[in-house]
Design an enzyme around this catalytic site. Structure first.
Site, PDB file in Angstrom:
ATOM      1  N   SER A  28      -7.868 -16.972   7.488  1.00 57.74           N
ATOM      2  CA  SER A  28      -6.935 -17.352   8.553  1.00 57.74           C
ATOM      3  C   SER A  28      -7.467 -18.479   9.448  1.00 57.74           C
ATOM      4  O   SER A  28      -6.689 -19.367   9.818  1.00 57.74           O
ATOM      5  CB  SER A  28      -6.559 -16.127   9.387  1.00 57.74           C
ATOM      6  OG  SER A  28      -5.814 -15.232   8.591  1.00 57.74           O
ATOM      7  N   LYS A  51      -3.454  -2.599  11.789  1.00 55.09           N
ATOM      8  CA  LYS A  51      -2.040  -2.967  11.991  1.00 55.09           C
ATOM      9  C   LYS A  51      -1.224  -1.843  12.638  1.00 55.09           C
ATOM     10  O   LYS A  51      -0.264  -2.122  13.366  1.00 55.09           O
ATOM     11  CB  LYS A  51      -1.398  -3.372  10.663  1.00 55.09           C
ATOM     12  CG  LYS A  51      -1.940  -4.705  10.125  1.00 55.09           C
ATOM     13  CD  LYS A  51      -1.215  -5.119   8.855  1.00 55.09           C
ATOM     14  CE  LYS A  51      -1.848  -6.361   8.261  1.00 55.09           C
ATOM     15  NZ  LYS A  51      -1.120  -6.840   7.080  1.00 55.09           N
ATOM     16  N   GLY A 104       5.310   0.695  -5.093  1.00 51.90           N
ATOM     17  CA  GLY A 104       4.504   1.128  -3.958  1.00 51.90           C
ATOM     18  C   GLY A 104       5.390   1.517  -2.798  1.00 51.90           C
ATOM     19  O   GLY A 104       6.533   1.041  -2.687  1.00 51.90           O
ATOM     20  N   ALA A 105       4.875   2.413  -1.967  1.00 52.26           N
ATOM     21  CA  ALA A 105       5.655   2.848  -0.794  1.00 52.26           C
ATOM     22  C   ALA A 105       4.733   3.087   0.394  1.00 52.26           C
ATOM     23  O   ALA A 105       5.040   3.877   1.280  1.00 52.26           O
ATOM     24  CB  ALA A 105       6.436   4.121  -1.141  1.00 52.26           C
TER      25      ALA A 105
END
Ligand code: ATR
Length: 306
Positions: free
Chosen positions: A41, A90, A151-152
């Site tokens: 980043s 997050k 995916g979940a």
């Protein structure tokens, strides 16, 4: 990895070679995570600042696992303007925000914080980054498309709303633990109806006959070279198989898709495009991700890249 914190001031930015354009005071941003030293980043945002002439500096900030909030507050109180948030913080960033964008609320996770007038604004640009990479960089429209999301977990949940916003024909969410996929189908049922998209999901049996236009791997399987369970018949010559992970080599999912005749892409473009959207959230200026993606691709392909 040491647990010291990277100072976020201008001196630190100069010391790490991450400072950017212009003389005089620059607004300060950083990416916070653990680990963080290998984050791309700072390079990406330095290029965006050069491109746009925005007077910012952008560094990285290592927070101990139990001290995310004090590190954010210290950065904010010392005049920092915003943060990118990465693994594993997050969810904590989502809890810390005093105001959330609709896409961050839907994702249940925040990757972008903006500090303004005592408020902590939380946003999530990951899904936007995925959609932009697929639609613009990979020239594959979502509108009217049949999409399979594998995916979940957090990564999958973060991209559902931005994908629905592009009005696909069908979105099928499939997960090893079927109930988690069904929960996402329930959570996003209303948004899907509004988008005119047929949203279904569950275990591997929920995969529908025929090929999909886009198959996205949002499982953590690529980390340990595990292939998520998918019928071979879901892949065709016109399928784009997209892995949210990236590395110097194609992932096992990408290799598998290619053997079945599909086009494959990794998540490096998503990384760049989510950064571009964060830059826009902070500065109101939209940088061009394409040349930065090209540069990162070259760096990744270099023999010394890990
Ligand atoms: P993230 O935030 O990266 O999505 P997560 O919330 O822990 O991480 O979710 C990980 C996802 O990868 C889940 O969908 C998980 O499936 P389960 O819900 O059944 O655990 C999936 N996953 C991890 N390893 C996998 C593997 N080897 N094969 C298939 N799916 C896998």
């Amino acid at each position: 990895m040491s647990q010291t914190t990277q100072p976020a001031g201008q001196a630190a930015a100069q010391a790490t070679g991450e400072s950017v354009v212009g003389a005089g005071p620059r607004d300060r941003y950083a990416v916070i995570g653990n680990p963080i030293a290998h984050s791309k980043s700072p390079l990406i945002h330095a290029r965006f600042a050069e491109q746009t002439g925005e007077a910012i500096e952008y560094t990285h900030l290592l927070a101990p696992l139990d001290a995310f909030v004090p590190h954010v507050r210290a950065f904010m109180e010392s005049g920092g303007r915003g943060l990118n948030v990465t693994v594993p913080f997050k969810l904590e960033a989502h809890a810390l925000a005093t105001k959330l964008s609709p896409r961050a609320a839907a994702a249940g996770a925040v990757n972008t914080l903006r500090f303004e007038a005592g408020e902590i604004y939380g946003d999530n640009t990951d899904g936007f980054g995925l959609v932009r990479d697929i639609e613009v960089n990979l020239a594959t429209p979502f509108k009217g498309a049949r999409i399979l999301l594998l995916g979940a977990g957090g990564a999958a949940r973060g991209v559902v709303l931005p994908m629905l916003g592009r009005a696909p024909h069908t979105l099928t969410i499939v997960n090893r633990t079927a109930e988690k996929a069904s929960e996402l189908v329930d959570q996003f049922g209303e948004a899907a109806r509004e988008a005119g998209c047929r949203l279904t999901g569950g275990g591997a049996a929920a995969i529908e006959p025929g090929t999909y236009d886009v198959i996205i791997n949002a499982t953590a399987g690529s980390l340990d070279a595990a292939l998520p369970e998918v019928e071979d018949s879901a892949f065709g010559n016109s399928t784009l198989a997209y892995d949210m992970m990236y590395g110097a080599q194609p992932t096992v999912f990408m290799q598998h898709a290619q053997t079945l005749g599909a086009r494959a892409a990794d998540g490096l473009g998503m990384l760049v495009e989510q950064a571009a959207e964060s830059f826009y959230v902070w500065r109101g200026v939209r940088p061009n991700g394409a040349p930065v993606l090209e540069e990162l691709r070259r760096i990744l392909a270099a023999p010394s890249a890990t």
